[in-house]
Each structure stands twice: as structure tokens, then as C-alpha cells.
Scaffold this motif. Sequence first.
Motif, PDB file in Angstrom:
ATOM      1  N   SER A 120       0.838  -1.194   0.000  1.00  0.00           N
ATOM      2  CA  SER A 120       0.000   0.000   0.000  1.00  0.00           C
ATOM      3  C   SER A 120       0.874   1.246   0.000  1.00  0.00           C
ATOM      4  CB  SER A 120      -0.897   0.022   1.238  1.00  0.00           C
ATOM      5  OG  SER A 120      -1.747  -1.096   1.277  1.00  0.00           O
ATOM      6  N   CYS A 121       0.388   2.273  -0.685  1.00  0.00           N
ATOM      7  CA  CYS A 121       1.049   3.576  -0.710  1.00  0.00           C
ATOM      8  C   CYS A 121      -0.010   4.613  -0.358  1.00  0.00           C
ATOM      9  CB  CYS A 121       1.639   3.850  -2.081  1.00  0.00           C
ATOM     10  SG  CYS A 121       2.343   5.511  -2.283  1.00  0.00           S
ATOM     11  N   ALA A 122       0.067   5.140   0.844  1.00  0.00           N
ATOM     12  CA  ALA A 122      -0.883   6.154   1.300  1.00  0.00           C
ATOM     13  C   ALA A 122      -0.291   7.534   1.050  1.00  0.00           C
ATOM     14  CB  ALA A 122      -1.175   5.966   2.786  1.00  0.00           C
ATOM     15  N   PRO A 176      12.193 -15.144  -5.955  1.00  0.00           N
ATOM     16  CA  PRO A 176      13.322 -14.527  -5.238  1.00  0.00           C
ATOM     17  C   PRO A 176      13.834 -13.249  -5.892  1.00  0.00           C
ATOM     18  CG  PRO A 176      13.578 -16.903  -5.255  1.00  0.00           C
ATOM     19  CD  PRO A 176      12.392 -16.600  -6.131  1.00  0.00           C
ATOM     20  N   GLU A 177      13.738 -13.177  -7.216  1.00  0.00           N
ATOM     21  CA  GLU A 177      14.227 -11.971  -7.905  1.00  0.00           C
ATOM     22  C   GLU A 177      13.322 -10.760  -7.686  1.00  0.00           C
ATOM     23  OE1 GLU A 177      13.790 -14.979  -9.219  1.00  0.00           O
ATOM     24  OE2 GLU A 177      12.721 -14.898 -11.152  1.00  0.00           O
ATOM     25  N   ASP A 178      12.164 -10.950  -7.060  1.00  0.00           N
ATOM     26  CA  ASP A 178      11.299  -9.823  -6.707  1.00  0.00           C
ATOM     27  C   ASP A 178      11.725  -9.177  -5.387  1.00  0.00           C
ATOM     28  OD1 ASP A 178       8.596 -11.852  -7.864  1.00  0.00           O
ATOM     29  OD2 ASP A 178       9.503 -10.144  -8.931  1.00  0.00           O
ATOM     30  N   THR A 179      12.686  -9.785  -4.719  1.00  0.00           N
ATOM     31  CA  THR A 179      13.165  -9.259  -3.438  1.00  0.00           C
ATOM     32  C   THR A 179      13.750  -7.863  -3.600  1.00  0.00           C
ATOM     33  OG1 THR A 179      13.591 -11.449  -2.514  1.00  0.00           O
ATOM     34  CG2 THR A 179      14.860  -9.620  -1.604  1.00  0.00           C
ATOM     35  N   GLY A 180      13.452  -7.000  -2.651  1.00  0.00           N
ATOM     36  CA  GLY A 180      14.000  -5.647  -2.665  1.00  0.00           C
ATOM     37  C   GLY A 180      13.179  -4.737  -1.785  1.00  0.00           C
ATOM     38  N   VAL A 181      13.580  -3.480  -1.735  1.00  0.00           N
ATOM     39  CA  VAL A 181      12.790  -2.464  -1.061  1.00  0.00           C
ATOM     40  C   VAL A 181      11.923  -1.792  -2.118  1.00  0.00           C
ATOM     41  CG1 VAL A 181      12.810  -0.356   0.306  1.00  0.00           C
ATOM     42  CG2 VAL A 181      14.556  -2.111   0.686  1.00  0.00           C
ATOM     43  N   TYR A 182      10.641  -1.750  -1.855  1.00  0.00           N
ATOM     44  CA  TYR A 182       9.683  -1.183  -2.802  1.00  0.00           C
ATOM     45  C   TYR A 182       9.302   0.228  -2.357  1.00  0.00           C
ATOM     46  CZ  TYR A 182       9.147  -5.585  -5.263  1.00  0.00           C
ATOM     47  OH  TYR A 182       9.385  -6.707  -6.025  1.00  0.00           O
ATOM     48  N   TYR A 183       9.379   1.142  -3.309  1.00  0.00           N
ATOM     49  CA  TYR A 183       9.063   2.535  -3.071  1.00  0.00           C
ATOM     50  C   TYR A 183       7.939   2.979  -4.001  1.00  0.00           C
ATOM     51  CZ  TYR A 183      13.762   2.726  -0.962  1.00  0.00           C
ATOM     52  OH  TYR A 183      14.878   2.518  -0.199  1.00  0.00           O
ATOM     53  N   CYS A 184       7.079   3.843  -3.508  1.00  0.00           N
ATOM     54  CA  CYS A 184       6.138   4.507  -4.409  1.00  0.00           C
ATOM     55  C   CYS A 184       6.607   5.945  -4.606  1.00  0.00           C
ATOM     56  CB  CYS A 184       4.701   4.459  -3.901  1.00  0.00           C
ATOM     57  SG  CYS A 184       4.399   5.181  -2.284  1.00  0.00           S
ATOM     58  N   GLY A 185       6.359   6.445  -5.799  1.00  0.00           N
ATOM     59  CA  GLY A 185       6.810   7.778  -6.149  1.00  0.00           C
ATOM     60  C   GLY A 185       5.828   8.484  -7.049  1.00  0.00           C
ATOM     61  N   THR A 186       5.842   9.801  -6.998  1.00  0.00           N
ATOM     62  CA  THR A 186       5.017  10.601  -7.891  1.00  0.00           C
ATOM     63  C   THR A 186       5.682  11.944  -8.127  1.00  0.00           C
ATOM     64  OG1 THR A 186       2.793  11.509  -8.258  1.00  0.00           O
ATOM     65  CG2 THR A 186       3.648  11.603  -6.013  1.00  0.00           C
ATOM     66  N   LYS A 206      13.773   6.581 -12.443  1.00  0.00           N
ATOM     67  CA  LYS A 206      13.589   7.115 -11.092  1.00  0.00           C
ATOM     68  C   LYS A 206      13.757   8.626 -11.041  1.00  0.00           C
ATOM     69  CE  LYS A 206      18.382   6.146  -9.757  1.00  0.00           C
ATOM     70  NZ  LYS A 206      18.836   7.529  -9.844  1.00  0.00           N
ATOM     71  N   ASN A 207      14.524   9.186 -11.959  1.00  0.00           N
ATOM     72  CA  ASN A 207      14.763  10.630 -11.947  1.00  0.00           C
ATOM     73  C   ASN A 207      13.526  11.427 -12.378  1.00  0.00           C
ATOM     74  OD1 ASN A 207      17.509  10.361 -11.147  1.00  0.00           O
ATOM     75  ND2 ASN A 207      18.008   9.789 -13.248  1.00  0.00           N
ATOM     76  N   THR A 208      12.499  10.722 -12.836  1.00  0.00           N
ATOM     77  CA  THR A 208      11.254  11.370 -13.237  1.00  0.00           C
ATOM     78  C   THR A 208      10.450  11.856 -12.028  1.00  0.00           C
ATOM     79  OG1 THR A 208      11.160   9.949 -15.188  1.00  0.00           O
ATOM     80  CG2 THR A 208       9.119  11.018 -14.539  1.00  0.00           C
ATOM     81  N   TYR A 209      10.750  11.285 -10.848  1.00  0.00           N
ATOM     82  CA  TYR A 209       9.896  11.504  -9.684  1.00  0.00           C
ATOM     83  C   TYR A 209      10.574  12.362  -8.640  1.00  0.00           C
ATOM     84  CZ  TYR A 209       7.537   7.764 -12.028  1.00  0.00           C
ATOM     85  OH  TYR A 209       6.909   7.013 -12.981  1.00  0.00           O
ATOM     86  N   ARG A 210       9.758  13.204  -8.003  1.00  0.00           N
ATOM     87  CA  ARG A 210      10.289  14.125  -7.000  1.00  0.00           C
ATOM     88  C   ARG A 210       9.864  13.733  -5.590  1.00  0.00           C
ATOM     89  NH1 ARG A 210       8.188  19.562  -6.339  1.00  0.00           N
ATOM     90  NH2 ARG A 210       6.857  19.088  -8.129  1.00  0.00           N
ATOM     91  N   HIS A 211       8.749  13.013  -5.473  1.00  0.00           N
ATOM     92  CA  HIS A 211       8.227  12.660  -4.159  1.00  0.00           C
ATOM     93  C   HIS A 211       8.292  11.154  -3.984  1.00  0.00           C
ATOM     94  CE1 HIS A 211       6.695  16.752  -3.872  1.00  0.00           C
ATOM     95  NE2 HIS A 211       6.204  16.599  -5.088  1.00  0.00           N
ATOM     96  N   TRP A 212       8.870  10.719  -2.864  1.00  0.00           N
ATOM     97  CA  TRP A 212       9.039   9.291  -2.587  1.00  0.00           C
ATOM     98  C   TRP A 212       8.619   8.984  -1.158  1.00  0.00           C
ATOM     99  CZ3 TRP A 212      10.437   6.029  -6.409  1.00  0.00           C
ATOM    100  CH2 TRP A 212      11.116   6.538  -7.517  1.00  0.00           C
ATOM    101  N   GLY A 213       8.235   7.725  -0.959  1.00  0.00           N
ATOM    102  CA  GLY A 213       8.039   7.239   0.399  1.00  0.00           C
ATOM    103  C   GLY A 213       9.345   6.692   0.948  1.00  0.00           C
ATOM    104  N   GLN A 214       9.263   6.112   2.138  1.00  0.00           N
ATOM    105  CA  GLN A 214      10.463   5.603   2.811  1.00  0.00           C
ATOM    106  C   GLN A 214      10.775   4.165   2.399  1.00  0.00           C
ATOM    107  OE1 GLN A 214       7.476   5.467   4.090  1.00  0.00           O
ATOM    108  NE2 GLN A 214       7.393   3.383   4.880  1.00  0.00           N
ATOM    109  N   GLY A 215       9.832   3.510   1.733  1.00  0.00           N
ATOM    110  CA  GLY A 215      10.053   2.153   1.250  1.00  0.00           C
ATOM    111  C   GLY A 215       9.534   1.096   2.209  1.00  0.00           C
TER     112      GLY A 215
END
Length: 123
Positions: free
Chosen positions: A20-22, A84-94, A107-116
Motif C-alpha cells: 500500500s502507498c498512502a 526470489p528476484e522480486d526481493t528488494g525495497v519497494y518505493y512509491c513515487g510521484t 527514477k529521476n522522473t519523480y520528486r516525491h518518494w516514500g520511505q520504502g
Amino acid sequence: VQLVESGGGLVQPGGSLKLSCAISGYDLQYNGVAWFRQVPGQEREGVSCVDTMPFYTDDVKGRFIISRDKQKNAVYLHMDSLQPEDTGVYYCGTNLYPRCPTAWKNKNTYRHWGQGTSVTVSS
């Protein structure tokens, strides 16, 4: 604008998770929101983006579903058949664009990110 991810965890191969990304501080409506994955030592890479329609990378197409709830101002990533290859820290961005940009995987397209939120797929 604040984004807060949740829902990560440890799951066995073949399992499922729903991230979820709130979003707060901005009424997103159908603005583009993307999910990225980052593995230590590697670049943050785009996985999916949603505006009025979803976009996916080939490696998750058919396994992941991105969705949004306008009333809750939230975006979700439902992940099935995890590997296993899906392992990682997932971030939402806009970047508050009206739509997912053509370069939505960059990733350089986005200015706002969550903490992951961390996802580990392992037996």
C-alpha cells in the motif's frame, strides 16, 4: 506531499503480498503514481505505474496488479507468484503529473518518494 508505503514482509516463492502507498498533502485524483524496486548496490528500477490505466514492466506483467482508491488517496500493488528476484525495497513515487510519464521507469522522473517497504522472497 507525503507518501507512506506498507505491506512488505517475508514470503515464500509462489506467495503473494499486497503493498500500500498512502498519500497525504495532495489530492491525487488520477495523477501518475509508480512503484519502484531497489536491491542493495543497484539502481532503483520501475515496476509499475498507474494513472487512468496501468503500466508494467515485462518481468511483472501477469503477476502484479496496480490499483488505486481515489477516496482513500492510495495506490496498491498486489503481487502474486512472487519469486526470489522480486526481493528488494519497494518505493512509491510521484511527480504529480496528470499521467504516468513516457519515462515512467526512470527514477529521476519523480520528486516525491516514500520511505520504502521491504519485500523478501525466500524459502
